[in-house]
Design a protein around this motif. Structure first.
Motif, PDB file in Angstrom:
ATOM      1  N   ILE A 186      -2.120  11.152  -5.247  1.00  0.00           N
ATOM      2  CA  ILE A 186      -1.625  12.101  -6.253  1.00  0.00           C
ATOM      3  C   ILE A 186      -0.398  12.795  -5.667  1.00  0.00           C
ATOM      4  O   ILE A 186      -0.432  13.276  -4.531  1.00  0.00           O
ATOM      5  N   GLU A 187       0.686  12.785  -6.460  1.00  0.00           N
ATOM      6  CA  GLU A 187       1.972  13.253  -5.931  1.00  0.00           C
ATOM      7  C   GLU A 187       2.585  14.335  -6.786  1.00  0.00           C
ATOM      8  O   GLU A 187       2.412  14.327  -8.010  1.00  0.00           O
ATOM      9  N   GLU A 188       3.371  15.121  -6.137  1.00  0.00           N
ATOM     10  CA  GLU A 188       4.245  16.079  -6.837  1.00  0.00           C
ATOM     11  C   GLU A 188       5.281  15.282  -7.647  1.00  0.00           C
ATOM     12  O   GLU A 188       5.736  14.230  -7.202  1.00  0.00           O
ATOM     13  N   PHE A 189       5.658  15.775  -8.813  1.00  0.00           N
ATOM     14  CA  PHE A 189       6.680  15.132  -9.639  1.00  0.00           C
ATOM     15  C   PHE A 189       8.060  15.587  -9.163  1.00  0.00           C
ATOM     16  O   PHE A 189       8.326  16.783  -9.069  1.00  0.00           O
ATOM     17  N   LEU A 190       8.911  14.615  -8.841  1.00  0.00           N
ATOM     18  CA  LEU A 190      10.259  14.953  -8.369  1.00  0.00           C
ATOM     19  C   LEU A 190      11.234  14.853  -9.536  1.00  0.00           C
ATOM     20  O   LEU A 190      11.264  13.840 -10.235  1.00  0.00           O
ATOM     21  N   LYS A 191      12.048  15.882  -9.696  1.00  0.00           N
ATOM     22  CA  LYS A 191      12.989  15.882 -10.817  1.00  0.00           C
ATOM     23  C   LYS A 191      14.394  15.658 -10.268  1.00  0.00           C
ATOM     24  O   LYS A 191      14.908  16.481  -9.518  1.00  0.00           O
ATOM     25  N   LEU A 223       2.396  15.876 -12.891  1.00  0.00           N
ATOM     26  CA  LEU A 223       2.139  15.303 -11.569  1.00  0.00           C
ATOM     27  C   LEU A 223       1.970  13.794 -11.709  1.00  0.00           C
ATOM     28  O   LEU A 223       1.867  13.280 -12.823  1.00  0.00           O
ATOM     29  N   VAL A 224       1.991  13.125 -10.573  1.00  0.00           N
ATOM     30  CA  VAL A 224       2.036  11.663 -10.605  1.00  0.00           C
ATOM     31  C   VAL A 224       0.789  11.105  -9.918  1.00  0.00           C
ATOM     32  O   VAL A 224       0.491  11.480  -8.785  1.00  0.00           O
ATOM     33  N   VAL A 225       0.066  10.249 -10.652  1.00  0.00           N
ATOM     34  CA  VAL A 225      -1.143   9.623 -10.103  1.00  0.00           C
ATOM     35  C   VAL A 225      -0.832   8.143  -9.864  1.00  0.00           C
ATOM     36  O   VAL A 225      -0.285   7.477 -10.748  1.00  0.00           O
ATOM     37  N   SER A 236       0.840  -1.193   0.000  1.00  0.00           N
ATOM     38  CA  SER A 236       0.000   0.000   0.000  1.00  0.00           C
ATOM     39  C   SER A 236       0.880   1.249   0.000  1.00  0.00           C
ATOM     40  O   SER A 236       1.574   1.539   0.977  1.00  0.00           O
ATOM     41  N   LYS A 237       0.837   1.976  -1.109  1.00  0.00           N
ATOM     42  CA  LYS A 237       1.648   3.198  -1.210  1.00  0.00           C
ATOM     43  C   LYS A 237       1.162   4.235  -0.194  1.00  0.00           C
ATOM     44  O   LYS A 237       1.943   5.060   0.289  1.00  0.00           O
ATOM     45  N   ILE A 238      -0.137   4.167   0.139  1.00  0.00           N
ATOM     46  CA  ILE A 238      -0.687   5.135   1.101  1.00  0.00           C
ATOM     47  C   ILE A 238      -0.185   4.819   2.516  1.00  0.00           C
ATOM     48  O   ILE A 238       0.149   5.722   3.285  1.00  0.00           O
ATOM     49  N   GLU A 282      17.670  12.212 -10.162  1.00  0.00           N
ATOM     50  CA  GLU A 282      18.087  10.929 -10.750  1.00  0.00           C
ATOM     51  C   GLU A 282      17.741   9.811  -9.769  1.00  0.00           C
ATOM     52  O   GLU A 282      17.958   9.935  -8.559  1.00  0.00           O
ATOM     53  N   GLU A 283      17.234   8.717 -10.321  1.00  0.00           N
ATOM     54  CA  GLU A 283      16.796   7.620  -9.445  1.00  0.00           C
ATOM     55  C   GLU A 283      17.954   6.728  -9.020  1.00  0.00           C
ATOM     56  O   GLU A 283      18.943   6.588  -9.752  1.00  0.00           O
ATOM     57  N   MET A 284      17.789   6.098  -7.875  1.00  0.00           N
ATOM     58  CA  MET A 284      18.774   5.121  -7.380  1.00  0.00           C
ATOM     59  C   MET A 284      18.041   4.123  -6.494  1.00  0.00           C
ATOM     60  O   MET A 284      17.127   4.499  -5.766  1.00  0.00           O
TER      61      MET A 284
HETATM   62  P1  AMP Z   1       6.995   3.312  -8.485  1.00  0.00           P
HETATM   63  O1  AMP Z   1       6.227   2.109  -8.946  1.00  0.00           O
HETATM   64  O2  AMP Z   1       6.389   4.086  -7.371  1.00  0.00           O
HETATM   65  O3  AMP Z   1       8.472   3.061  -8.338  1.00  0.00           O
HETATM   66  O4  AMP Z   1       6.994   4.291  -9.749  1.00  0.00           O
HETATM   67  C1  AMP Z   1       7.495   3.871 -11.002  1.00  0.00           C
HETATM   68  C2  AMP Z   1       8.366   4.935 -11.573  1.00  0.00           C
HETATM   69  O5  AMP Z   1       7.631   6.170 -11.699  1.00  0.00           O
HETATM   70  C3  AMP Z   1       9.557   5.303 -10.700  1.00  0.00           C
HETATM   71  O6  AMP Z   1      10.633   4.444 -10.897  1.00  0.00           O
HETATM   72  C4  AMP Z   1       9.839   6.703 -11.133  1.00  0.00           C
HETATM   73  O7  AMP Z   1      10.583   6.703 -12.345  1.00  0.00           O
HETATM   74  C5  AMP Z   1       8.485   7.270 -11.434  1.00  0.00           C
HETATM   75  N1  AMP Z   1       7.940   8.034 -10.291  1.00  0.00           N
HETATM   76  C6  AMP Z   1       7.139   7.583  -9.306  1.00  0.00           C
HETATM   77  N2  AMP Z   1       6.839   8.565  -8.444  1.00  0.00           N
HETATM   78  C7  AMP Z   1       7.455   9.673  -8.893  1.00  0.00           C
HETATM   79  C8  AMP Z   1       7.528  11.029  -8.436  1.00  0.00           C
HETATM   80  N3  AMP Z   1       6.861  11.456  -7.362  1.00  0.00           N
HETATM   81  N4  AMP Z   1       8.273  11.895  -9.157  1.00  0.00           N
HETATM   82  C9  AMP Z   1       8.931  11.507 -10.272  1.00  0.00           C
HETATM   83  N5  AMP Z   1       8.892  10.249 -10.756  1.00  0.00           N
HETATM   84  C10 AMP Z   1       8.168   9.340 -10.084  1.00  0.00           C
END
Ligand code: AMP
Ligand code: GLY
Length: 421
Positions: free
Chosen positions: A182-187, A140-142, A102-104, A189-191
């Protein structure tokens, strides 16, 4: 000791391969495994939903430890069930697995313990969610709340896209939806950052970066993962300290305040912005293909680490690593992640020679009369270790060329950020 592994992917073959090296292990059983695990373990074909049948087999064969690979059985509570039946199991229990289920649930822990993450809102109906999108900035991210095999996340560039994804989720595309995130988009690099935990002690289990999109240049549809490399180019001591202090430790404390402990691998998907970590998501297991990329670097005995985690003895267990770069390329069936052919023979696989630093882990394969057939979307994982990512990738290309499998494809740009940029 006899050990069982739940799962059938590349991650589980890699775990099986590493466990097989331990002198403490006499026999490994894979439920259900693949053509790769069948060479080093016994594949047992029991429906993973039939927990009683699994329990009966494990008990009658005197299997003393079970390692759970994938998220679905963890989120559904397989660990609680096995432990109630006195089967030692490596993986988090049902409550702790909510971190992925659950992401929530995770967002609420972030809020309570001040864990850095994207700003968010939770909506329990589409009208309110759509009203909200009238007054926000894009992208934005849903997100759907529950497990969705990596498909429940929509990056929306405009209101139209956002409203469509809200409707799809509430219409039940990923099962019944009570709430939406619903989330803010983060800019940044992923790790991916991994730890192993016994409930009291946490130890680092390396970093990696995967490529989730199906096409080169990280374009196209999302997949389970087309390749990965380890370590991430972003990791440094200062960042690692921040990840543990600001993200991992408060999460484990949050669970413990709820009366739960975390035992198993924990995988934090992070966005790094100016050397600051933000949590995007948790997974309650190793990544696939990150696991295939990371385990070949492990110098210590994986069994000792897993066993110590089950016995709250991680504090006294050393985890040592080879100081090498590792890269993994995933070979897939043409058409994946959509429709693809099954039961296609993969010829010449027996002609591939693997040196000390090379690995070929199976995923969607089966063996019939000595021949290997593809039966899944992601089929084979080639991994190579060396002092340079470029060399790893070239070694893998040479191996793949030997195969005669017209129905397969792979991304040729895995690791481009650490090789070509
Ligand atoms: P998740 O399944 O939550 O890992 O999301 C899949 C992919 O969506 C992530 O690997 C990110 O590339 C992208 N993502 C998810 N949430 C965000 C966010 N808040 N801001 C930017 N990219 C996101
Ligand atoms: N490679 C992404 C995952 O395992 O979730």
């Amino acid at each position: 000791m006899k050990v069982g592994i739940i799962g059938s992917g590349g991650r589980e073959h890699a775990i099986c391969h590493s466990l097989k090296k331990s002198k403490k292990i006499r026999e490994i059983y894979c439920f259900p495994g693949n053509a790769g695990t069948s060479k080093i373990a016994k594949n047992i074909d029991i429906n993973l939903n039939d927990l009683n049948k699994l329990k009966e087999f494990i008990t009658s064969e005197k299997i003393e430890l079970v390692v759970v690979g994938p998220e679905k059985p963890l989120v559904e509570g397989i660990v609680d069930f096995f432990e109630k039946n006195n089967i030692k199991t490596f993986g988090p229990n049902k409550i702790a697995s909510q971190l992925e289920g659950s992401k929530i649930f995770t967002k609420k822990i972030c809020e309570k313990y001040n864990i850095p993450t994207a700003k968010f809102g939770i909506f329990n109906n589409s009208q309110d969610a759509i009203l909200f999108t009238n007054k926000t900035k894009f992208p934005l991210v849903v997100k759907a709340d529950g497990l969705a095999s990596g498909k429940g996340v929509y990056i929306c560039e405009n209101k139209n896209e956002a409203d469509n994804s809200i409707k799809e989720i509430f219409d039940g595309k990923f099962g019944e939806a009570k709430n939406i995130l619903i989330e803010e988009f983060l800019k940044g690099e992923e790790m991916s950052y991994f730890v192993v935990s016994d409930g009291k002690t946490i130890k680092s289990f390396q970093t990696a970066q995967d490529h989730k999109r199906v096409l080169e240049g990280d374009k196209g549809k999302n997949t389970g993962g087309m390749g990965a490399y380890s370590p991430s180019r972003l990791i440094n001591d200062e960042l690692e300290k921040k990840i543990l202090k600001k993200i991992i430790n408060p999460t484990i404390k949050g669970l413990s305040d709820m009366g739960s402990v975390y035992k198993g691998f924990l995988y934090a998907g992070l966005m790094i912005i100016n050397n600051e970590p933000y949590l995007i998501e948790y997974n309650v297991r190793m990544g696939d293909p990150e696991c295939q990329t990371i385990l070949p670097k492990l110098k210590s005995d994986l069994f000792e680490i897993i066993y110590a985690s089950c016995n709250e003895n991680l504090l006294n267990t050393k985890i040592e690593w080879h100081d090498k770069k590792s890269l993994c390329i995933v070979l897939c069936s043409k058409g994946y992640p959509e429709e693809y052919k099954k039961n296609v023979p993969i010829k010449n696989i027996d002609k591939i020679t693997l040196d000390k630093n090379d690995y070929c882990y199976h995923a969607g394969t089966k063996e019939l009369n000595g021949e290997v057939y593809s039966v899944g979307g992601r089929v084979l994982n080639f991994v190579s270790l060396s002092d340079s990512f470029r060399e790893c990738r070239n070694v893998i290309f040479d191996k793949i060329k030997i195969l005669n499998w017209n129905e397969g494809f792979y991304r040729k740009d895995i690791g481009y950020k650490v090789i070509d940029e």
